[in-house]
Design a protein around this motif. Structure first.
Motif, PDB file in Angstrom:
ATOM      1  N   ARG A  66       2.282   4.881  -9.600  1.00 46.53           N
ATOM      2  CA  ARG A  66       0.872   4.514  -9.631  1.00 46.53           C
ATOM      3  C   ARG A  66       0.638   3.011  -9.632  1.00 46.53           C
ATOM      4  O   ARG A  66      -0.488   2.559  -9.382  1.00 46.53           O
ATOM      5  CB  ARG A  66       0.214   5.098 -10.890  1.00 46.53           C
ATOM      6  CG  ARG A  66       0.371   6.593 -11.054  1.00 46.53           C
ATOM      7  CD  ARG A  66      -0.318   7.364  -9.945  1.00 46.53           C
ATOM      8  NE  ARG A  66      -1.750   7.059  -9.858  1.00 46.53           N
ATOM      9  CZ  ARG A  66      -2.551   7.524  -8.896  1.00 46.53           C
ATOM     10  NH1 ARG A  66      -2.053   8.274  -7.916  1.00 46.53           N
ATOM     11  NH2 ARG A  66      -3.835   7.227  -8.892  1.00 46.53           N
ATOM     12  N   ASP A  67       1.675   2.236  -9.934  1.00 44.52           N
ATOM     13  CA  ASP A  67       1.489   0.792 -10.020  1.00 44.52           C
ATOM     14  C   ASP A  67       2.803   0.095  -9.688  1.00 44.52           C
ATOM     15  O   ASP A  67       3.819   0.747  -9.379  1.00 44.52           O
ATOM     16  CB  ASP A  67       0.983   0.390 -11.403  1.00 44.52           C
ATOM     17  CG  ASP A  67       1.841   0.957 -12.541  1.00 44.52           C
ATOM     18  OD1 ASP A  67       3.039   1.225 -12.312  1.00 44.52           O
ATOM     19  OD2 ASP A  67       1.311   1.138 -13.649  1.00 44.52           O
ATOM     20  N   VAL A  92      -7.240  -5.169  -8.247  1.00 46.59           N
ATOM     21  CA  VAL A  92      -5.841  -5.024  -7.822  1.00 46.59           C
ATOM     22  C   VAL A  92      -5.057  -6.246  -8.284  1.00 46.59           C
ATOM     23  O   VAL A  92      -5.428  -7.379  -7.970  1.00 46.59           O
ATOM     24  CB  VAL A  92      -5.742  -4.872  -6.289  1.00 46.59           C
ATOM     25  CG1 VAL A  92      -4.283  -4.761  -5.853  1.00 46.59           C
ATOM     26  CG2 VAL A  92      -6.530  -3.655  -5.821  1.00 46.59           C
ATOM     27  N   PRO A  93      -3.957  -6.059  -9.027  1.00 46.32           N
ATOM     28  CA  PRO A  93      -3.213  -7.215  -9.536  1.00 46.32           C
ATOM     29  C   PRO A  93      -2.454  -7.946  -8.441  1.00 46.32           C
ATOM     30  O   PRO A  93      -2.105  -7.377  -7.405  1.00 46.32           O
ATOM     31  CB  PRO A  93      -2.252  -6.590 -10.541  1.00 46.32           C
ATOM     32  CG  PRO A  93      -2.035  -5.200 -10.028  1.00 46.32           C
ATOM     33  CD  PRO A  93      -3.352  -4.780  -9.441  1.00 46.32           C
ATOM     34  N   SER A  94      -2.202  -9.214  -8.699  1.00 50.23           N
ATOM     35  CA  SER A  94      -1.261  -9.966  -7.868  1.00 50.23           C
ATOM     36  C   SER A  94       0.148  -9.533  -8.238  1.00 50.23           C
ATOM     37  O   SER A  94       0.446  -9.297  -9.416  1.00 50.23           O
ATOM     38  CB  SER A  94      -1.432 -11.466  -8.100  1.00 50.23           C
ATOM     39  OG  SER A  94      -0.311 -12.176  -7.588  1.00 50.23           O
ATOM     40  N   ILE A  95       1.029  -9.475  -7.256  1.00 48.92           N
ATOM     41  CA  ILE A  95       2.417  -9.117  -7.564  1.00 48.92           C
ATOM     42  C   ILE A  95       3.064 -10.164  -8.465  1.00 48.92           C
ATOM     43  O   ILE A  95       3.996  -9.870  -9.202  1.00 48.92           O
ATOM     44  CB  ILE A  95       3.250  -8.911  -6.277  1.00 48.92           C
ATOM     45  CG1 ILE A  95       3.328 -10.196  -5.441  1.00 48.92           C
ATOM     46  CG2 ILE A  95       2.696  -7.757  -5.449  1.00 48.92           C
ATOM     47  CD1 ILE A  95       4.262 -10.087  -4.239  1.00 48.92           C
ATOM     48  N   ALA A  96       2.522 -11.402  -8.441  1.00 42.62           N
ATOM     49  CA  ALA A  96       3.065 -12.457  -9.291  1.00 42.62           C
ATOM     50  C   ALA A  96       2.772 -12.213 -10.770  1.00 42.62           C
ATOM     51  O   ALA A  96       3.432 -12.789 -11.634  1.00 42.62           O
ATOM     52  CB  ALA A  96       2.505 -13.807  -8.862  1.00 42.62           C
ATOM     53  N   GLU A  97       1.790 -11.354 -11.064  1.00 41.31           N
ATOM     54  CA  GLU A  97       1.519 -11.001 -12.458  1.00 41.31           C
ATOM     55  C   GLU A  97       2.650 -10.146 -13.031  1.00 41.31           C
ATOM     56  O   GLU A  97       2.876 -10.142 -14.241  1.00 41.31           O
ATOM     57  CB  GLU A  97       0.199 -10.233 -12.566  1.00 41.31           C
ATOM     58  CG  GLU A  97      -1.035 -11.040 -12.189  1.00 41.31           C
ATOM     59  CD  GLU A  97      -2.294 -10.191 -12.202  1.00 41.31           C
ATOM     60  OE1 GLU A  97      -2.360  -9.221 -12.995  1.00 41.31           O
ATOM     61  OE2 GLU A  97      -3.215 -10.483 -11.410  1.00 41.31           O
ATOM     62  N   VAL A  98       3.337  -9.430 -12.170  1.00 41.93           N
ATOM     63  CA  VAL A  98       4.409  -8.525 -12.600  1.00 41.93           C
ATOM     64  C   VAL A  98       5.773  -9.180 -12.413  1.00 41.93           C
ATOM     65  O   VAL A  98       6.654  -9.072 -13.275  1.00 41.93           O
ATOM     66  CB  VAL A  98       4.322  -7.193 -11.827  1.00 41.93           C
ATOM     67  CG1 VAL A  98       5.449  -6.251 -12.225  1.00 41.93           C
ATOM     68  CG2 VAL A  98       2.961  -6.533 -12.055  1.00 41.93           C
ATOM     69  N   VAL A  99       5.955  -9.851 -11.288  1.00 44.43           N
ATOM     70  CA  VAL A  99       7.213 -10.558 -10.999  1.00 44.43           C
ATOM     71  C   VAL A  99       6.864 -12.004 -10.656  1.00 44.43           C
ATOM     72  O   VAL A  99       6.469 -12.295  -9.522  1.00 44.43           O
ATOM     73  CB  VAL A  99       7.987  -9.891  -9.843  1.00 44.43           C
ATOM     74  CG1 VAL A  99       9.294 -10.630  -9.585  1.00 44.43           C
ATOM     75  CG2 VAL A  99       8.246  -8.429 -10.127  1.00 44.43           C
ATOM     76  N   PRO A 100       6.948 -12.920 -11.617  1.00 46.86           N
ATOM     77  CA  PRO A 100       6.568 -14.316 -11.367  1.00 46.86           C
ATOM     78  C   PRO A 100       7.351 -14.926 -10.201  1.00 46.86           C
ATOM     79  O   PRO A 100       8.519 -14.598  -9.962  1.00 46.86           O
ATOM     80  CB  PRO A 100       6.911 -15.017 -12.689  1.00 46.86           C
ATOM     81  CG  PRO A 100       6.833 -13.929 -13.721  1.00 46.86           C
ATOM     82  CD  PRO A 100       7.339 -12.694 -13.023  1.00 46.86           C
ATOM     83  N   MET A 114       0.835  -1.199   0.000  1.00 44.16           N
ATOM     84  CA  MET A 114       0.000   0.000   0.000  1.00 44.16           C
ATOM     85  C   MET A 114       0.873   1.254   0.000  1.00 44.16           C
ATOM     86  O   MET A 114       1.900   1.304   0.687  1.00 44.16           O
ATOM     87  CB  MET A 114      -0.923   0.007   1.230  1.00 44.16           C
ATOM     88  CG  MET A 114      -1.890   1.183   1.292  1.00 44.16           C
ATOM     89  SD  MET A 114      -3.125   1.001   2.616  1.00 44.16           S
ATOM     90  CE  MET A 114      -2.121   1.302   4.080  1.00 44.16           C
ATOM     91  N   VAL A 115       0.464   2.237  -0.778  1.00 43.33           N
ATOM     92  CA  VAL A 115       1.121   3.544  -0.793  1.00 43.33           C
ATOM     93  C   VAL A 115       0.076   4.598  -0.446  1.00 43.33           C
ATOM     94  O   VAL A 115      -1.132   4.339  -0.474  1.00 43.33           O
ATOM     95  CB  VAL A 115       1.754   3.855  -2.168  1.00 43.33           C
ATOM     96  CG1 VAL A 115       2.876   2.868  -2.465  1.00 43.33           C
ATOM     97  CG2 VAL A 115       0.704   3.830  -3.270  1.00 43.33           C
ATOM     98  N   ARG A 116       0.524   5.797  -0.128  1.00 45.15           N
ATOM     99  CA  ARG A 116      -0.410   6.890   0.114  1.00 45.15           C
ATOM    100  C   ARG A 116      -1.008   7.363  -1.214  1.00 45.15           C
ATOM    101  O   ARG A 116      -0.414   7.168  -2.283  1.00 45.15           O
ATOM    102  CB  ARG A 116       0.295   8.034   0.846  1.00 45.15           C
ATOM    103  CG  ARG A 116       0.542   7.720   2.334  1.00 45.15           C
ATOM    104  CD  ARG A 116       1.327   8.827   3.023  1.00 45.15           C
ATOM    105  NE  ARG A 116       2.685   8.908   2.481  1.00 45.15           N
ATOM    106  CZ  ARG A 116       3.671   8.079   2.810  1.00 45.15           C
ATOM    107  NH1 ARG A 116       3.462   7.101   3.674  1.00 45.15           N
ATOM    108  NH2 ARG A 116       4.859   8.225   2.277  1.00 45.15           N
ATOM    109  N   LEU A 139      -3.750   0.506  -2.940  1.00 45.82           N
ATOM    110  CA  LEU A 139      -3.069  -0.776  -3.113  1.00 45.82           C
ATOM    111  C   LEU A 139      -2.391  -0.844  -4.474  1.00 45.82           C
ATOM    112  O   LEU A 139      -3.032  -0.615  -5.505  1.00 45.82           O
ATOM    113  CB  LEU A 139      -4.064  -1.936  -2.996  1.00 45.82           C
ATOM    114  CG  LEU A 139      -4.467  -2.381  -1.598  1.00 45.82           C
ATOM    115  CD1 LEU A 139      -5.527  -3.472  -1.688  1.00 45.82           C
ATOM    116  CD2 LEU A 139      -3.271  -2.880  -0.801  1.00 45.82           C
ATOM    117  N   LEU A 140      -1.101  -1.178  -4.474  1.00 42.40           N
ATOM    118  CA  LEU A 140      -0.387  -1.426  -5.726  1.00 42.40           C
ATOM    119  C   LEU A 140      -0.563  -2.869  -6.174  1.00 42.40           C
ATOM    120  O   LEU A 140      -0.598  -3.159  -7.370  1.00 42.40           O
ATOM    121  CB  LEU A 140       1.103  -1.140  -5.555  1.00 42.40           C
ATOM    122  CG  LEU A 140       1.520   0.296  -5.240  1.00 42.40           C
ATOM    123  CD1 LEU A 140       3.040   0.371  -5.142  1.00 42.40           C
ATOM    124  CD2 LEU A 140       1.001   1.264  -6.284  1.00 42.40           C
TER     125      LEU A 140
END
Length: 322
Positions: A137-138, A235-243, A129-131, A220-221
């Motif tokens: 933004r992502d 909200v994407p899973s972080i695994a979608e960006v970094v497997p 989470m960011v402010r 939420l990022l």
């Protein structure tokens, strides 16, 4: 045997029967039960911990008292449970029980051989989470910012070696970024520091993050579970960006070595009906979690599977005890 002697013996045995029955040990539990939570008060594990305590007290006729015993990332309270010999002490812990031996090689106990598994209670996603006014933004923006200024982006967790710390460390290591960890003493202090602007990113469980997201204090990022969460489907899973970075935070119930097998079985039998639908399950679903209540076999297998995983992550990320 003469009739008079038989009559006297029968009378003696009849008189002794109530005393013998009274001397038999009562079914477990026969006194109040402690459930030790080895973290600061107000953390996410207290929600299922207190619900389960109330449920078991009503079912088993003895008080189940929740005690928070924070210290050393959960190691202090865990050691106190391992040392308990009253057969009426339980441990409600997060998946950090599989992390701490990697972070603290001299932790002083072996969770596989000194804890008796009772059940994986539940699991939940975490999130970054960011402010609302954050520059990125992502997740792709976070990675780009961290690579442009190594070590400048800070992330807060609920403590060194906690699952919230390790989720971010795993993501950072596999994304190839260097960002700075700021550990807090529990999720309450973490939220305060985040809202005060002391860290750029907060790594926390969704139950803690979502109220702030819904009230506009955070954004939420990504979520840390391998798949998206129904509570926040956009909200994407972080695994979608970094497997290979998707993990959950799980909560489990253990007992110390020597705990009676019949007590493990009785606890499992009394908890199993909650799987069919309960206020706890509904509350966890709303917060991005799942009620599992798997029983001891799944908990034992999960613990053994994750111990080597976290040793590797700790080595790759260069994490040291604080």
């Amino acid at each position: 045997m003469p009739l008079a002697r038989r009559t006297t013996l029968a009378a003696a045995l009849a008189g002794a029967a109530p005393a013998l029955a009274f001397a038999q040990p009562r079914a477990w539990p026969n006194r109040p039960v402690r459930i030790v939570i080895p973290y600061a008060p107000g953390g996410p594990v207290e929600i299922p911990g207190r619900f389960i305590a109330e449920h078991l007290a009503a079912r088993l006729g003895q008080p189940f008292v929740v005690e928070t015993r924070p210290g050393a990332g959960g190691a202090l309270g865990t050691k106190q449970v391992i040392a308990a010999t009253d057969q009426h002490t339980l441990l409600m812990v997060t998946g950090a029980v599989a992390i701490q031996p990697a972070v603290q090689p001299d932790i002083g106990y072996d969770p596989v051989n000194e804890l008796v598994p009772i059940s994986v209670v539940s699991e939940s996603s975490m999130g970054f989470m960011v402010r609302p006014n954050a520059a990125f933004r992502d997740l792709a923006g976070l990675i780009a910012a961290a690579k442009a200024a190594p070590g400048r982006i800070t992330y807060g967790s609920s403590g060194n070696g906690t699952t919230t710390h390790m989720a971010a460390a795993l993501f950072g290591a596999r994304a190839g970024i260097a960002w700075q960890h700021v550990p807090y003493r529990g999720s309450g202090q973490l939220i305060s520091g985040f809202l005060a602007g002391d860290v750029d990113v907060m790594s926390g469980d969704l139950a803690t993050l979502l109220p702030h997201v819904r009230e506009g204090r955070g954004r939420l990022l990504g979520v840390t579970s391998p798949e998206r969460v129904p509570a926040v489907p956009d909200v994407p899973s972080i695994a979608e960006v970094v497997p290979g970075t998707g993990i959950t935070i799980w909560f489990a119930l253990f007992a110390p070595r020597g705990f009676p097998e019949e007590a493990v079985a009785r606890l499992g039998a009394e908890l199993a009906p909650l799987r069919g639908g309960s206020p706890l399950g509904e509350r966890m679903a709303a917060a991005g979690g799942r009620l599992l209540l798997t029983g001891p076999a799944e908990l034992s297998e999960r613990l053994r599977r994750e111990l080597p995983l976290w040793r590797q992550v700790v080595a790759d990320a260069g994490i040291r005890a604080e």
